[in-house]
Design a protein around this motif. Structure first.
Motif, PDB file in Angstrom:
ATOM      1  N   ARG A  61       0.870  -1.429  -0.482  1.00  0.00           N
ATOM      2  CA  ARG A  61      -0.362  -0.512   0.178  1.00  0.00           C
ATOM      3  C   ARG A  61       1.005   1.492   0.034  1.00  0.00           C
ATOM      4  N   GLN A  62       1.748   1.186   0.529  1.00  0.00           N
ATOM      5  CA  GLN A  62       2.724   2.448   1.045  1.00  0.00           C
ATOM      6  C   GLN A  62       3.675   2.877  -0.316  1.00  0.00           C
ATOM      7  N   MET A  63       3.791   1.420  -1.154  1.00  0.00           N
ATOM      8  CA  MET A  63       4.224   1.367  -2.958  1.00  0.00           C
ATOM      9  C   MET A  63       3.548   2.333  -3.555  1.00  0.00           C
ATOM     10  N   GLN A  64       1.875   1.681  -3.885  1.00  0.00           N
ATOM     11  CA  GLN A  64       1.387   2.493  -4.792  1.00  0.00           C
ATOM     12  C   GLN A  64       0.720   3.466  -4.226  1.00  0.00           C
ATOM     13  N   ARG A  65       0.976   4.299  -2.838  1.00  0.00           N
ATOM     14  CA  ARG A  65       0.897   5.716  -2.570  1.00  0.00           C
ATOM     15  C   ARG A  65       1.996   6.166  -3.730  1.00  0.00           C
ATOM     16  N   LEU A  66       3.452   5.526  -2.601  1.00  0.00           N
ATOM     17  CA  LEU A  66       4.396   6.343  -3.302  1.00  0.00           C
ATOM     18  C   LEU A  66       4.365   6.496  -5.432  1.00  0.00           C
ATOM     19  N   GLU A  67       3.598   5.585  -5.436  1.00  0.00           N
ATOM     20  CA  GLU A  67       4.174   5.367  -7.325  1.00  0.00           C
ATOM     21  C   GLU A  67       3.030   6.674  -7.876  1.00  0.00           C
ATOM     22  N   ARG A  68       1.914   6.547  -7.065  1.00  0.00           N
ATOM     23  CA  ARG A  68       0.577   7.499  -7.113  1.00  0.00           C
ATOM     24  C   ARG A  68       1.058   9.088  -7.101  1.00  0.00           C
ATOM     25  N   ASP A  69       1.976   9.860  -6.400  1.00  0.00           N
ATOM     26  CA  ASP A  69       2.659  10.668  -5.719  1.00  0.00           C
ATOM     27  C   ASP A  69       3.414  11.202  -6.959  1.00  0.00           C
ATOM     28  N   VAL A  70       4.455  10.162  -7.195  1.00  0.00           N
ATOM     29  CA  VAL A  70       5.309  10.725  -8.263  1.00  0.00           C
ATOM     30  C   VAL A  70       4.526  10.691  -9.210  1.00  0.00           C
ATOM     31  N   GLY A  71       3.684   9.506  -9.915  1.00  0.00           N
ATOM     32  CA  GLY A  71       2.745  10.174 -11.110  1.00  0.00           C
ATOM     33  C   GLY A  71       2.477  11.620 -11.113  1.00  0.00           C
ATOM     34  N   LEU A  72       1.560  11.988  -9.602  1.00  0.00           N
ATOM     35  CA  LEU A  72       1.279  12.755  -9.513  1.00  0.00           C
ATOM     36  C   LEU A  72       1.806  13.934  -9.619  1.00  0.00           C
ATOM     37  N   THR A  73       3.360  14.528  -9.369  1.00  0.00           N
ATOM     38  CA  THR A  73       4.257  15.576  -9.734  1.00  0.00           C
ATOM     39  C   THR A  73       4.826  15.454 -10.496  1.00  0.00           C
ATOM     40  N   ALA A  74       4.932  14.173 -11.351  1.00  0.00           N
ATOM     41  CA  ALA A  74       5.592  14.490 -12.548  1.00  0.00           C
ATOM     42  C   ALA A  74       4.623  14.728 -14.004  1.00  0.00           C
ATOM     43  N   GLU A  75       3.360  14.928 -13.687  1.00  0.00           N
ATOM     44  CA  GLU A  75       2.732  15.099 -14.566  1.00  0.00           C
ATOM     45  C   GLU A  75       2.300  16.443 -14.348  1.00  0.00           C
ATOM     46  N   THR A  76       2.058  17.165 -12.912  1.00  0.00           N
ATOM     47  CA  THR A  76       1.869  18.275 -12.572  1.00  0.00           C
ATOM     48  C   THR A  76       2.725  18.882 -12.948  1.00  0.00           C
ATOM     49  N   LEU A  77       4.216  18.454 -12.885  1.00  0.00           N
ATOM     50  CA  LEU A  77       5.703  19.871 -13.102  1.00  0.00           C
ATOM     51  C   LEU A  77       5.133  19.632 -15.182  1.00  0.00           C
ATOM     52  N   ALA A  78       4.735  18.657 -15.555  1.00  0.00           N
ATOM     53  CA  ALA A  78       5.140  19.004 -16.741  1.00  0.00           C
ATOM     54  C   ALA A  78       4.334  18.931 -17.870  1.00  0.00           C
ATOM     55  N   LEU A  79       2.753  19.457 -16.963  1.00  0.00           N
ATOM     56  CA  LEU A  79       1.822  20.225 -17.270  1.00  0.00           C
ATOM     57  C   LEU A  79       1.827  21.639 -16.978  1.00  0.00           C
ATOM     58  N   PHE A  80       2.501  22.166 -16.082  1.00  0.00           N
ATOM     59  CA  PHE A  80       2.811  23.541 -15.649  1.00  0.00           C
ATOM     60  C   PHE A  80       4.547  24.043 -16.544  1.00  0.00           C
ATOM     61  N   GLN A 119       4.658  23.602   6.430  1.00  0.00           N
ATOM     62  CA  GLN A 119       4.592  23.374   7.961  1.00  0.00           C
ATOM     63  C   GLN A 119       3.141  23.204   9.176  1.00  0.00           C
ATOM     64  N   LYS A 120       2.344  23.692   8.190  1.00  0.00           N
ATOM     65  CA  LYS A 120       1.226  22.644   8.930  1.00  0.00           C
ATOM     66  C   LYS A 120       1.144  21.309   8.629  1.00  0.00           C
ATOM     67  N   GLY A 121       1.665  20.650   7.828  1.00  0.00           N
ATOM     68  CA  GLY A 121       1.363  19.331   7.416  1.00  0.00           C
ATOM     69  C   GLY A 121       0.369  19.159   5.898  1.00  0.00           C
ATOM     70  N   GLN A 122       0.268  19.884   5.615  1.00  0.00           N
ATOM     71  CA  GLN A 122      -0.738  20.137   4.156  1.00  0.00           C
ATOM     72  C   GLN A 122      -0.159  19.796   3.135  1.00  0.00           C
ATOM     73  N   SER A 123      -0.756  18.982   2.319  1.00  0.00           N
ATOM     74  CA  SER A 123       0.080  18.446   1.220  1.00  0.00           C
ATOM     75  C   SER A 123      -1.059  18.784   0.084  1.00  0.00           C
ATOM     76  N   PHE A 124      -0.645  18.708  -1.247  1.00  0.00           N
ATOM     77  CA  PHE A 124      -1.503  19.251  -2.486  1.00  0.00           C
ATOM     78  C   PHE A 124      -1.708  17.351  -2.720  1.00  0.00           C
ATOM     79  N   LEU A 125      -1.170  16.876  -2.652  1.00  0.00           N
ATOM     80  CA  LEU A 125      -1.641  15.548  -3.535  1.00  0.00           C
ATOM     81  C   LEU A 125      -2.375  14.748  -2.181  1.00  0.00           C
ATOM     82  N   ARG A 126      -2.482  15.261  -1.252  1.00  0.00           N
ATOM     83  CA  ARG A 126      -3.651  14.751  -0.243  1.00  0.00           C
ATOM     84  C   ARG A 126      -5.134  15.435  -0.791  1.00  0.00           C
ATOM     85  N   GLU A 127      -4.964  16.081  -1.259  1.00  0.00           N
ATOM     86  CA  GLU A 127      -6.248  17.142  -1.596  1.00  0.00           C
ATOM     87  C   GLU A 127      -6.470  16.757  -2.808  1.00  0.00           C
ATOM     88  N   ILE A 128      -6.026  15.764  -3.415  1.00  0.00           N
ATOM     89  CA  ILE A 128      -6.404  14.233  -4.885  1.00  0.00           C
ATOM     90  C   ILE A 128      -7.385  13.690  -4.484  1.00  0.00           C
TER      91      ILE A 128
END
Length: 142
Positions: A61-80, A119-128
Motif C-alpha cells: 500500500r505504501q508503494m502504491q501511494r508513492l507511485e501515485r504521488d510520483v506520477g501526480l508530481t511528474a504530471e503536474t510539473l509537465a503540465l505546468f 509546516q501545517k502538514g498540508q499536502s497538495f497530493l492529499r487533496e487529490i
C-alpha cells in the motif's frame, strides 16, 4: 502416561537448557518438552506468516501511494511547464531585468507559502482523490 526418550545434546546446548530450567525452576524435561512442542506447533509458523503477510500488505500500500504521488508530481510539473512555455511571450531586452526581479519576488513568495503549508502538514497530493486515475481514460487529460 509418559514414554521415556533418550536424547543427546551438545554440551553448550545442554548447559543452556540446564540454566533455563534453574532460572524458571522447572525440570530440564519440561523445558525440552515445551521447546519440542513449540517447534512442532503449526501456530508459530502461521503467526509468523500472518505477520509477514500484514507487513508485505502494508509495504504494498505504501508503494502504491508513492507511485501515485510520483506520477501526480511528474504530471503536474509537465503540465505546468507545457502551459508556461506556450503562454509566456518573449520579453524585449529592456524588460528582462524587471521581469527577473519580479520573478525572484514571486519565487520567494512561493517558497514562503510552501514552507507555511508544509509546516501545517498540508499536502497538495492529499487533496487529490485516490480514485482520480481510475476515472480517467488510459491516456489521461492533455
Amino acid at each position: 502416561m509418559r514414554d521415556r526418550m533418550n536424547v543427546y545434546f551438545p554440551p553448550e546446548l545442554l548447559k543452556q537448557v540446564s540454566d533455563l530450567a534453574d532460572r524458571q525452576k522447572l525440570s530440564r524435561s519440561a523445558i525440552v518438552e515445551a521447546a519440542v512442542a513449540s517447534f512442532l506447533s503449526p501456530d508459530g509458523s502461521d503467526r509468523r506468516e500472518a505477520a509477514f503477510t500484514r507487513r508485505l500488505d502494508r509495504l504494498s500500500r505504501q508503494m502504491q501511494r508513492l507511485e501515485r504521488d510520483v506520477g501526480l508530481t511528474a504530471e503536474t510539473l509537465a503540465l505546468f511547464v507545457r502551459f508556461w512555455l506556450t503562454v509566456t511571450p518573449p520579453l524585449p531586452n529592456d524588460a528582462q531585468a524587471g521581469a527577473q526581479a519580479k520573478g525572484r519576488e514571486r519565487f520567494e513568495g512561493f517558497v514562503e507559502a510552501l514552507g507555511r503549508r508544509l509546516q501545517k502538514g498540508q499536502s497538495f497530493l492529499r487533496e487529490i482523490p485516490e480514485d482520480i486515475f481510475r476515472q480517467e481514460p488510459a491516456g489521461g487529460p492533455d
